[in-house]
Design a protein around this motif. Structure first.
Motif, short mmCIF file in Angstrom:
data_model
loop_
_atom_site.label_atom_id
_atom_site.label_comp_id
_atom_site.label_asym_id
_atom_site.label_seq_id
_atom_site.Cartn_x
_atom_site.Cartn_y
_atom_site.Cartn_z
N GLU A 165 0.83 -1.21 0.00
CA GLU A 165 0.00 0.00 0.00
C GLU A 165 0.86 1.25 0.00
N GLU A 187 -7.11 1.64 -0.81
CA GLU A 187 -6.38 1.10 0.33
C GLU A 187 -6.89 -0.30 0.66
N GLN A 188 -6.05 -1.05 1.36
CA GLN A 188 -6.45 -2.41 1.68
C GLN A 188 -7.74 -2.41 2.50
N ALA A 190 -10.57 -1.30 1.47
CA ALA A 190 -11.38 -0.11 1.23
C ALA A 190 -12.81 -0.45 0.82
N LYS A 203 -9.97 -4.09 8.58
CA LYS A 203 -9.66 -2.82 7.91
C LYS A 203 -8.76 -1.95 8.78
N GLU A 204 -9.11 -1.83 10.05
CA GLU A 204 -8.33 -0.96 10.93
C GLU A 204 -6.92 -1.50 11.15
N SER A 206 -5.16 -3.33 9.04
CA SER A 206 -4.35 -3.11 7.84
C SER A 206 -3.96 -1.65 7.70
N GLN A 207 -4.87 -0.74 8.05
CA GLN A 207 -4.57 0.68 7.95
C GLN A 207 -3.48 1.08 8.95
N LYS A 208 -3.57 0.51 10.14
CA LYS A 208 -2.54 0.79 11.15
C LYS A 208 -1.18 0.27 10.69
N ARG A 211 0.20 2.56 7.91
CA ARG A 211 0.74 3.82 8.45
C ARG A 211 2.05 3.58 9.17
N PRO A 367 -4.48 -3.83 -1.46
CA PRO A 367 -4.32 -2.48 -2.00
C PRO A 367 -4.09 -2.52 -3.51
#
Length: 883
Positions: A165, A187-188, A190, A203-204, A206-208, A211, A367
């Protein structure tokens, strides 16, 4: 009854506390207790008694009061409330007291050094970031301890998806931070429609992770606060300067042994970073907000703040003392005081989903990069299609492909195809016709959020025989996917504007992967990060009379994208008119034509001629064409023996696609004709075949394409897969230039409605041409004499090799210890090198436009011209592409 319960409770507490005070042996491992039980255990442990004896009077008093209450208060609810509140107070006091002691001892025995605030440099900042990063990773280890252990292969792929990503984002955004026009990063997760707790957690998570993979500075609130606190401590006093030199020296010694990439368990811990700041007393909207609020409610947000401060002071004190960076990190990840056990209890009570479950949930939502060529013209394009369909009295759904894009045919996430204009057109037709009324030829059926297209878009074997792929297909997996080389690092050196790529093995040996142009490196990284494998292809797109060009989003509107389109044209340019190839293609065309004629003729031989109607007219036209070309047909096909040779016949190679009785009798008629067309016609008129439907005898249509495919390879520890293997053409390595047949279900067959989901993983690629190598010979001769085409080939050769290396890395085939996060650093270092240039969208042919206009009414002409302009078919980029 309540009295009896309270008496049992009192006996239980006595049982817990009295042996603990007398026995010096550690208790056996206990079963997971309730929250109340854990508090009781906490306050009756030897550690608590020892802590009370050595801490301040106020802390001791609170502890003793709590012990007294636990024996004397009769009401269970009151015990719970008081235990909960007082335990938080005790933990806070203990943590504050120990932090104060650590701070006092930190500078106590340190000799002062001259205060030099202005001497702080990049090396200091790097060390500060690195130390703070190791602190937050250690703390995250403790906070994530409750997460289940993750298999190494899963952990590696979870990390890789975060790197993917970040690389895609690096490509989509220019160095100045502006998003490239028409691009969007999916985003992954999404589009993940699942709103269950596990779906939200996936989701959270992967987003963490994504980042966390950006940059090398601390990411959590705890890490950021520690960084600033340490900076303030070492820069605010002369003694602090001495401490800093000690700490920085330890970092310099150990930094190469540490990775800046977090493990999945550490990311789970990081998801509680807000709880550390004490702001989670009220549940938030997200899944992890709720998890953190539960932990904060049990231990108290204030307790987490004091706990974090204590951890910071302990980490710094360890580094300033005798502990190494690794020892300090280990200490920070462990529970070193009684109050920390209280904090750990709160975290352990959180049942976080298994990382492998989160990863499985996200597999279809990896992603990806998207490019919208129509942009603001989407509504006008849809309206123009409707207008032209109305003017030509056609079903609007038959023209959906005119506005289809890469995402429609090769979606990066499940459901992405349903967001294109083509899907809107198809959906509109489906709704207007109603359920069960959409014909298979209308292309108007609803575009479901199927997972088939997204899986196929990342599968080389599935794409090889997919009817949309006549172009360039790069990104195959190795023949030995389970093999792992043991590489531990990657580095690069700039030489004359190119990058030399070096890989470092576990045994200390460094192996060169070659030297490449920077934009090739960057786009190969983005291509692999996205994961889809169709580099470039051309598709039919009714009602437009020419092909539409689809280019991978990581190549569209770049110089390398132009090269990908042009490499697809080399086979047709150099290996089409040669007599050796022309004869083979003739044999294919004659077989296809004769089979279709024979199947229809035999099926209708028993039908009275007056009932044939339109079919009789079709057969008459077939016979006229056969008679006009009979000499050539018989010369190429002879007595029909070719129909039994899989090496020369696409019909013999795929018997499941053809009716065996039709094939047998067609061979007999050719053989019996002895080269006479009248005799052939007489013989075939006497044959018949039993069929319940036309679909039984006409199952497939065939399409012949030219194409470019990545050669097979095997991964090894010497990077031999970056060089030609035995039997591979060294001149054209690593690309195969081919012709192939694609089999597509006919409108009569059962699979017609799913024609775009049918796949032949072993397409027929004209074996007789492969054996002779004539295509490779002609292509090599052509590009050897044309500098422009030679440049096209060389750029695509390098791109293929680079993506092959990076694909092996992200698939774990260079080893799970390979630092894939370094690929993000490489993407950052090469991002400014991408050469932007418009790539064509249409294989524009003005003569084809002229023919459409000549056959159309005035209304159709006006509607067609409007559609062509909205779609941009006549734009300069299509008329004189890549110039």
């Amino acid at each position: 009854m309540p009295a009896l319960e309270n008496h049992v409770k009192e006996l239980d507490i006595r049982r817990r506390i009295l042996p603990a005070l007398a026995d010096n042996t550690p208790p056996p491992p206990a079963q997971k207790e309730s929250w109340l039980g854990r508090i009781a255990t906490f306050f009756t442990s030897k550690g608590m008694v020892y802590a009370i004896s050595r801490t301040s009077g106020s802390i001791a008093t609170v502890g003793l009061i709590l012990l007294m209450l636990s024996f004397t208060v009769a009401n269970k609810r009151m015990i719970t409330d008081l235990s909960d509140g007082l335990s938080k107070r005790f933990a806070n006091l203990q943590l504050q007291n120990q932090s104060r002691e650590l701070s006092e001892r930190l500078l106590e025995n340190v000799a002062p050094a001259p205060k030099t605030e202005d001497s702080w440099d990049e090396e200091d900042e790097e060390a500060l970031n690195g130390i703070a990063r190791q602190f937050e990773l250690a703390v995250s280890d403790m906070l994530g301890a409750g997460a289940s252990a993750t298999p190494r292969a899963v952990a590696f792929q979870v990390k890789v998806n975060a790197i993917r990503e970040n690389i895609i984002k690096t490509y989509a955004y220019r160095p100045d931070g502006s998003l490239r026009q028409g691009f969007k990063v999916a985003e992954q997760g999404a589009r993940m429609a699942d709103v269950s707790p596990e779906g939200r957690a996936a989701k959270e998570f992967s987003q963490k992770y994504a980042r966390d993979g950006v940059g090398h500075e601390p990411k959590t609130e705890a890490g950021k606060r520690y960084k600033e606190k340490l900076r303030q401590q070492v820069k605010s006093s002369p003694r602090g300067q001495t401490v800093w030199q000690t700490i920085k020296g330890k970092y310099a010694t150990a930094k190469t042994a540490f990775s800046t990439a977090a493990t999945p368990r550490q990311v789970v811990g990081m998801m509680f970073d807000q709880a550390l700041t004490g702001v989670m007393d009220i549940p938030g909207e997200s899944f992890t907000d709720n998890l953190a609020s539960r932990a904060a409610k049990k231990a108290g947000g204030e307790t987490f703040k004091y706990w974090a401060e204590y951890k910071m002071d302990k980490f710094t004190a360890d580094l300033a003392g005798k502990a190494s960076l690794q020892q300090a990190a280990t200490n920070a990840a462990s529970k070193t005081c009684t109050a920390e056990q209280f904090v750990q209890y709160a975290v352990d009570d959180i049942d976080f989903p298994k990382v492998e479950n989160l990863d499985n949930r996200l597999r279809e939502y990896r992603p990806s990069l998207e490019h919208d060529d129509l942009g603001h013209r989407r509504p006008q394009a849809k309206a123009a299609i409707q207008k032209y369909a109305s003017a030509s009295a056609k079903n609007m759904g038959t023209y959906a492909e005119a506005v289809s894009d890469y995402k429609y045919h090769f979606p990066g996430q499940a459901g992405a195809q349903a967001e294109s204009v083509a899907a809107e057109v198809a959906q509109g037709v489906a709704e207007s016709l109603g359920p069960n009324k959409v014909s298979s030829s209308s292309s108007g059926k609803s575009v479901a959020k199927s997972s088939v297209p997204v899986k196929r878009a990342r599968s080389f074997s599935a794409l090889r025989g997919f009817r949309r792929i006549g172009g360039v297909l790069i990104g195959r997996d190795p023949k030995n996917p389970d093999t792992q080389a043991d590489f531990r690092n990657i580095s690069w050196q700039e030489q004359d504007g190119r990058l030399g790529i070096l890989l470092h093995r576990a045994d200390g040996k460094t192996i060169s992967a070659g030297s490449y142009e920077k934009d090739v490196v960057h786009q190969a990284l983005a291509y692999v990060a996205d994961g889809r494998l169709v580099t470039a292809t051309m598709i039919s797109a009714k009602p437009m009379p020419y092909f539409k060009i689809l280019v991978h989003p990581t190549l569209v509107n770049t110089d390398l994208g132009c090269r990908a389109i042009n490499v697809d044209r080399l086979v047709d340019k150099y290996a089409r008119e040669d007599t050796r190839i022309a004869r083979v293609l003739e044999a294919f065309n004659y077989q296809s034509f004769l089979y279709k004629y024979a199947a229809l003729k035999m099926a209708t031989n028993q039908v009275p001629s007056d009932e044939l109607g339109e079919m009789g007219q079709v057969l008459a036209q077939y016979e006229d064409q056969i008679e006009g070309n009979w000499s050539s047909i018989y010369d190429v096909l002879g007595d029909g023996a070719i129909l039994a040779d899989p090496g020369r016949s696409h019909i013999a190679a795929k018997p499941n696609y053809y009716n065996s009785e039709v094939v047998r009798q067609l061979r007999a008629c050719l053989s019996g004709s002895a080269g006479s067309y009248p005799l052939f016609l007489s013989l075939i008129s006497q044959k018949n075949v039993l069929a319940q439907s036309i679909g039984d005898i006409l199952k497939v249509e065939t399409e012949e394409w030219s194409g470019v495919r990545e050669m097979p390879y095997s991964v090894d520890a010497n990077l031999s897969f970056m060089r030609p293997a035995a039997g591979q053409n060294p001149n054209l390595f690593p690309l195969d230039f081919i012709r192939q047949i694609v089999y597509v279900p006919t409108s009569f067959s059962e699979g017609a409605e799913d024609a775009d989901e049918s796949v032949d993983e072993n397409p027929w690629e004209f074996p007789q041409l492969q054996r002779t190598g004539v295509i490779e010979e002609l292509v090599w001769e052509g590009i050897s004499t044309d500098p422009a085409d030679r440049r096209v080939f060389e750029r695509m050769r390098d791109f293929t090799l680079m993506q092959r290396l990076f694909r092996a890395a992200v698939n774990g085939q260079l080893g799970y210890d390979f630092p894939v996060e370094r690929l993000y650093d490489l993407a950052q270092a090469t991002r400014s090198a991408v050469q932007e240039i418009e790539t064509p969208t249409w294989n524009y042919n003005p003569f084809a436009d002229m023919m459409i206009m000549m056959r159309s009414s005035a209304e159709e002409k006006a509607a067609y011209e409007e559609l062509r302009n909205v779609l941009g078919a006549g734009d300069p980029k299509n008329q004189d592409p890549c110039k």
